[in-house]
Design a protein around this motif. Structure first.
Motif, PDB file in Angstrom:
ATOM      1  N   ARG A  45      47.861   3.630  45.634  1.00 33.73           N
ATOM      2  CA  ARG A  45      47.257   4.959  45.471  1.00 33.73           C
ATOM      3  C   ARG A  45      46.670   5.178  44.074  1.00 33.73           C
ATOM      4  O   ARG A  45      46.623   6.292  43.573  1.00 33.73           O
ATOM      5  CB  ARG A  45      48.224   6.058  45.845  1.00 33.73           C
ATOM      6  CG  ARG A  45      48.642   5.971  47.294  1.00 33.73           C
ATOM      7  CD  ARG A  45      49.597   7.074  47.660  1.00 33.73           C
ATOM      8  NE  ARG A  45      50.143   6.823  48.971  1.00 33.73           N
ATOM      9  CZ  ARG A  45      49.904   7.574  50.026  1.00 33.73           C
ATOM     10  NH1 ARG A  45      49.135   8.620  49.926  1.00 33.73           N
ATOM     11  NH2 ARG A  45      50.444   7.273  51.184  1.00 33.73           N
ATOM     12  N   LEU A  46      46.253   4.095  43.442  1.00 34.84           N
ATOM     13  CA  LEU A  46      45.592   4.184  42.140  1.00 34.84           C
ATOM     14  C   LEU A  46      44.078   4.292  42.307  1.00 34.84           C
ATOM     15  O   LEU A  46      43.388   4.749  41.400  1.00 34.84           O
ATOM     16  CB  LEU A  46      45.943   2.968  41.280  1.00 34.84           C
ATOM     17  CG  LEU A  46      47.421   2.839  40.920  1.00 34.84           C
ATOM     18  CD1 LEU A  46      47.675   1.519  40.194  1.00 34.84           C
ATOM     19  CD2 LEU A  46      47.883   4.014  40.080  1.00 34.84           C
ATOM     20  N   LEU A  47      43.573   3.839  43.445  1.00 32.91           N
ATOM     21  CA  LEU A  47      42.157   3.955  43.771  1.00 32.91           C
ATOM     22  C   LEU A  47      42.072   4.743  45.068  1.00 32.91           C
ATOM     23  O   LEU A  47      42.504   4.260  46.119  1.00 32.91           O
ATOM     24  CB  LEU A  47      41.517   2.571  43.938  1.00 32.91           C
ATOM     25  CG  LEU A  47      40.033   2.549  44.282  1.00 32.91           C
ATOM     26  CD1 LEU A  47      39.208   3.150  43.146  1.00 32.91           C
ATOM     27  CD2 LEU A  47      39.575   1.135  44.563  1.00 32.91           C
ATOM     28  N   LYS A  48      41.571   5.958  44.973  1.00 33.58           N
ATOM     29  CA  LYS A  48      41.526   6.829  46.141  1.00 33.58           C
ATOM     30  C   LYS A  48      40.198   6.663  46.852  1.00 33.58           C
ATOM     31  O   LYS A  48      39.185   7.177  46.403  1.00 33.58           O
ATOM     32  CB  LYS A  48      41.762   8.274  45.729  1.00 33.58           C
ATOM     33  CG  LYS A  48      43.146   8.463  45.151  1.00 33.58           C
ATOM     34  CD  LYS A  48      43.423   9.880  44.805  1.00 33.58           C
ATOM     35  CE  LYS A  48      44.829   9.952  44.227  1.00 33.58           C
ATOM     36  NZ  LYS A  48      45.249  11.284  43.936  1.00 33.58           N
ATOM     37  N   THR A  49      40.243   5.908  47.927  1.00 32.66           N
ATOM     38  CA  THR A  49      39.064   5.663  48.735  1.00 32.66           C
ATOM     39  C   THR A  49      39.504   5.378  50.157  1.00 32.66           C
ATOM     40  O   THR A  49      40.590   4.858  50.387  1.00 32.66           O
ATOM     41  CB  THR A  49      38.221   4.493  48.159  1.00 32.66           C
ATOM     42  OG1 THR A  49      37.035   4.354  48.916  1.00 32.66           O
ATOM     43  CG2 THR A  49      38.980   3.194  48.155  1.00 32.66           C
ATOM     44  N   GLN A  59      30.729   8.790  51.684  1.00 27.56           N
ATOM     45  CA  GLN A  59      30.208   8.934  50.327  1.00 27.56           C
ATOM     46  C   GLN A  59      31.237   8.423  49.337  1.00 27.56           C
ATOM     47  O   GLN A  59      32.372   8.907  49.305  1.00 27.56           O
ATOM     48  CB  GLN A  59      29.889  10.397  50.020  1.00 27.56           C
ATOM     49  CG  GLN A  59      28.795  10.966  50.877  1.00 27.56           C
ATOM     50  CD  GLN A  59      28.593  12.445  50.625  1.00 27.56           C
ATOM     51  OE1 GLN A  59      29.525  13.178  50.315  1.00 27.56           O
ATOM     52  NE2 GLN A  59      27.363  12.890  50.767  1.00 27.56           N
ATOM     53  N   ASN A  60      30.825   7.452  48.524  1.00 28.02           N
ATOM     54  CA  ASN A  60      31.712   6.851  47.522  1.00 28.02           C
ATOM     55  C   ASN A  60      33.040   6.415  48.136  1.00 28.02           C
ATOM     56  O   ASN A  60      34.103   6.609  47.559  1.00 28.02           O
ATOM     57  CB  ASN A  60      31.946   7.806  46.346  1.00 28.02           C
ATOM     58  CG  ASN A  60      30.667   8.123  45.624  1.00 28.02           C
ATOM     59  OD1 ASN A  60      29.861   7.241  45.353  1.00 28.02           O
ATOM     60  ND2 ASN A  60      30.454   9.390  45.325  1.00 28.02           N
ATOM     61  N   GLY A  61      32.952   5.850  49.333  1.00 28.31           N
ATOM     62  CA  GLY A  61      34.123   5.326  50.014  1.00 28.31           C
ATOM     63  C   GLY A  61      34.987   6.361  50.701  1.00 28.31           C
ATOM     64  O   GLY A  61      35.977   6.022  51.326  1.00 28.31           O
ATOM     65  N   LYS A  62      34.632   7.630  50.618  1.00 32.08           N
ATOM     66  CA  LYS A  62      35.425   8.706  51.216  1.00 32.08           C
ATOM     67  C   LYS A  62      34.723   9.271  52.441  1.00 32.08           C
ATOM     68  O   LYS A  62      33.503   9.428  52.452  1.00 32.08           O
ATOM     69  CB  LYS A  62      35.637   9.851  50.218  1.00 32.08           C
ATOM     70  CG  LYS A  62      36.338   9.466  48.945  1.00 32.08           C
ATOM     71  CD  LYS A  62      37.796   9.267  49.117  1.00 32.08           C
ATOM     72  CE  LYS A  62      38.507  10.573  48.997  1.00 32.08           C
ATOM     73  NZ  LYS A  62      39.917  10.467  49.259  1.00 32.08           N
TER      74      LYS A  62
END
Length: 131
Positions: free
Chosen positions: A13-17, A103-106
C-alpha cells in the motif's frame, strides 16, 4: 523487474493504484490477464491492444483496440510508475454494465456507471467515485 517491484509496493500500500501496465507481444488468452494488470500488446513500437479484467466484479476480459485506423479505438499513456491512463471511457455492454475511466492507474466511475448491485458501495478495486 520494475513490474514486480510495483506489485510489491502496491501490496504494501505504498503505491496506490488499481492498475499497472504489463507489456507483451502476444494477445493474451481469455482469462489469463491478472486482476490489476493492463496488458498492452505491442509489435515493436506499435501498440495494438490494451487488455484488462473488468474492475466491476464480473471479471470478464476487456480488450480495447489501440489501432488508430480502427473504430472504436482507445489511446493509452503510461507514466513512470507504469500507471496507465486510457481514453475515452470504457462502457461494458454486458450484464455488468460498468462505465468507468482509467486515469493514472485508478478507476474513476462515471455517473451511474457502477456495476449493478454496487450503486451505493465502494468498488471492489477500492477506487472512489468521481466528484
Amino acid at each position: 523487474m520494475l513490474v514486480k517491484l510495483l506489485k510489491v509496493l502496491r501490496w504494501l500500500r505504498l503505491l496506490k493504484t488499481d492498475f499497472v501496465v504489463v507489456e507483451q507481444e502476444v494477445f493474451p488468452d481469455e482469462g489469463s490477464v491478472s486482476r490489476g494488470d493492463l496488458v498492452v500488446v505491442r509489435s515493436g513500437e506499435v501498440s495494438k491492444w490494451a487488455c484488462m479484467r473488468c474492475p466491476g466484479g464480473c471479471g470478464k476480459q476487456i480488450s480495447l483496440s489501440l489501432n488508430p485506423a480502427r473504430r472504436p479505438r482507445w489511446g493509452v499513456s503510461i507514466d513512470y510508475w507504469l500507471r496507465p491512463t486510457l481514453a475515452p471511457s470504457i462502457h461494458q455492454k454486458n450484464e455488468c454494465g460498468c462505465h468507468f475511466l482509467l486515469q493514472n492507474g485508478k478507476v474513476r466511475w462515471c455517473k451511474d456507471g457502477r456495476p449493478k448491485g454496487q450503486a451505493n458501495s465502494p468498488a471492489k478495486t477500492g477506487a472512489r467515485q468521481r466528484t
